[in-house]
Design an enzyme around this catalytic site. Sequence first.
Site, mmCIF file in Angstrom:
data_model
loop_
_atom_site.group_PDB
_atom_site.id
_atom_site.type_symbol
_atom_site.label_atom_id
_atom_site.label_comp_id
_atom_site.label_asym_id
_atom_site.label_seq_id
_atom_site.Cartn_x
_atom_site.Cartn_y
_atom_site.Cartn_z
ATOM 1 N N SER A 14 53.981 21.816 -7.992
ATOM 2 C CA SER A 14 53.953 20.687 -7.064
ATOM 3 C C SER A 14 52.793 19.764 -7.455
ATOM 4 C CB SER A 14 53.814 21.185 -5.631
ATOM 5 O OG SER A 14 52.644 21.940 -5.512
ATOM 6 N N GLY A 17 53.090 14.189 -8.630
ATOM 7 C CA GLY A 17 53.106 12.747 -8.355
ATOM 8 C C GLY A 17 54.518 12.185 -8.277
ATOM 9 N N LYS A 18 55.433 12.938 -7.673
ATOM 10 C CA LYS A 18 56.801 12.422 -7.496
ATOM 11 C C LYS A 18 56.789 11.147 -6.660
ATOM 12 C CE LYS A 18 59.084 15.848 -5.609
ATOM 13 N NZ LYS A 18 58.346 17.085 -5.649
ATOM 14 N N ASP A 72 53.483 9.926 1.297
ATOM 15 C CA ASP A 72 54.178 9.252 0.195
ATOM 16 C C ASP A 72 54.774 7.916 0.645
ATOM 17 O OD1 ASP A 72 53.775 10.668 -2.156
ATOM 18 O OD2 ASP A 72 55.229 12.204 -1.597
ATOM 19 N N GLU A 142 63.498 10.783 -2.762
ATOM 20 C CA GLU A 142 62.586 11.771 -3.346
ATOM 21 C C GLU A 142 62.732 13.082 -2.577
ATOM 22 O OE1 GLU A 142 58.413 10.739 -2.959
ATOM 23 O OE2 GLU A 142 57.829 12.765 -3.535
ATOM 24 N N GLN A 193 61.863 23.483 -19.867
ATOM 25 C CA GLN A 193 63.204 24.002 -20.171
ATOM 26 C C GLN A 193 63.698 24.913 -19.041
ATOM 27 O OE1 GLN A 193 63.572 25.648 -24.189
ATOM 28 N NE2 GLN A 193 61.725 24.537 -24.757
ATOM 29 N N GLY A 355 40.877 10.151 14.118
ATOM 30 C CA GLY A 355 40.892 11.608 14.256
ATOM 31 C C GLY A 355 41.238 12.048 15.665
ATOM 32 N N CYS A 382 40.688 3.351 15.068
ATOM 33 C CA CYS A 382 41.263 4.213 16.094
ATOM 34 C C CYS A 382 40.176 5.071 16.746
ATOM 35 C CB CYS A 382 42.414 5.025 15.517
ATOM 36 S SG CYS A 382 43.591 5.497 16.804
ATOM 37 N N GLN A 386 36.914 3.934 19.059
ATOM 38 C CA GLN A 386 36.572 4.539 20.362
ATOM 39 C C GLN A 386 35.124 5.034 20.353
ATOM 40 O OE1 GLN A 386 39.659 7.514 20.942
ATOM 41 N NE2 GLN A 386 41.272 5.974 21.206
ATOM 42 N N HIS A 509 45.866 0.884 13.303
ATOM 43 C CA HIS A 509 45.572 1.355 11.942
ATOM 44 C C HIS A 509 45.947 0.297 10.911
ATOM 45 C CE1 HIS A 509 44.873 5.705 12.852
ATOM 46 N NE2 HIS A 509 45.543 5.367 13.942
ATOM 47 N N GLU A 511 45.143 0.196 7.937
ATOM 48 C CA GLU A 511 45.313 0.785 6.602
ATOM 49 C C GLU A 511 46.776 1.034 6.233
ATOM 50 O OE1 GLU A 511 44.184 2.330 9.261
ATOM 51 O OE2 GLU A 511 44.550 4.490 9.266
#
Length: 534
Positions: A14, A17-18, A72, A142, A193, A355, A382, A386, A509, A511
């Site tokens: 895993s 970077g799919k 993702d 994905e 393979q 958080g 957030c 506060q 948010h 971001e």
Amino acid sequence: MDTKYIFVTGGVVSSLGKGIISASIGKLLQARGYKVTIQKFDPYINIDPGTLNPYEHGECYVTCDGMETDLDLGHYERFTDIQTTRNNSFTTGRIYQAVIEKERRGDYLGKTIQVVPHITDEIKRSIQASAEHEHFDFVISEIGGTIGDIESAPFMEAIRQLRWEMGHNAVNIHLTYVPYLHAAGEFKTKPTQHSVKELQRMGIQPDILILRTEHHLDESILHKVASFCNVEPTCVVQSEDMPSIYEVPVNMQQQGLDIAILRKLGAPLQLESGGLVSWYHFLHLQQEAKEEVSIGLIGKYNLQDAYKSIRESLSLAAIYHGRKANIRFVNSETLTAANVGRQLEGMAGIVICPGFGSRGIEGKIIAAEYSRTHDIPTFGICLGMQMMVIEFARNVLGYKDANTTEIDTNTRHNVIDMMEDQKSISQKGGTMRLGAYDCELIAGSRAREAYEDRPIITERHRHRYEFNNKYKEEYEASGMKCSGVNPATHLVEIVEIPVLKWYIGTQFHPEYTSTVLHPHPLFMSFISACVGKQ
Ligand code: GLN
């Protein structure tokens, strides 16, 4: 053109970077003028990652329609500027929930409900759900997890069937890992393979292979993999470690990944006039941005992925200011009044992170006090906002016991309190104030200036508690202004202290909506203050 489907799976290990590869494919197809959407299927049983600890799966990303999703989706939006929705994120839990609801409703009367065909049919429906309401040229799906996992088997069976039913309208792309063994001085293709054999055992023949590698692979290795795995040589590309994830689309394009996909799907190799021009412009800025700007990230999760979108938003905004963001994590659990000066030394600005719960809370308040009294540019997001509000109540308004009722239900000065409509809710999953809400910006405020004087903005939320409007006048009289307010509910969305260089907290948010080509105005304005341009 019919909608074409691209299935992205991963093998060997895993974390290859799919998500970045899927986002890059989306970007390349967009650059050719196609309309794309990208969705993620996660094999875990949670309905969504909303109640997961960030240490499990990194940050929880929120779509505009209020779905809590895998991080993702943040890559998808940052790379492509598409707006994801609940049709872009599914988990095993959500698939089962849909099937069980139908069973209870009686939709399958008389039938035994089974993984095949009921679960697999629901997965197939979900893959096709986006294109039902809106035309997309390409749907990229994905599949989380790694080939061979028990829990991803129904997803594999679903894409096997779809590829079979759709013929040339679907392709399978498999991402694997080619390790380099130092002792032997060789790259090893055997894991790849085996991974492809495992896929074939499930009836899936990959059309395209992407080999993740830490070092450059020779043509001979790509040819070897092609011939052992029944894949055309032009359909095997390598994805080397890049200095920045934003170079991945270009690297993929240089190896003809987009051409291979279009050829396999019988789609025209059309060229869009703009293409990747603005992307290249961004990469150029990134390469030129050498001088650093140090930003302190005040949070409790010392894990890159826990504040993924905040980190990316800071880095992107810094690049557009010709700087490289040096993001320094500061664990708020270790922040004390005695060491805060030392811990924040040399920071051009700080971000107080979102958080839940009490751990590390007091450290965030100490950071807010230090940056307020030392006039260090500060961005509270957030929970961070506060904490700015609580700090101001304790140290400026003189309410020493001021708190949020999330931490202290009995506080006499509940400057942050639970939203009225949250009080009757007992279920934890998906019940917060989630998704996009309007916010009216007060004329003349720093926030409004950052948004280039737009009176109304829309931003995404994920919280249960809010600024207590009972205290609004007192705050404003003492110098902390409520510069953004929800026009319908009057909930305070932004606070700021105008006399300071840059001291802004947002209940939402920002971001989540900052992208490579459209960095968020508040992050741009914050970095601008950090580099001393305001
Ligand atoms: N715990 C706070 C609330 O629920 C803040 C949430 C957050 O930072 N996302 O209001």
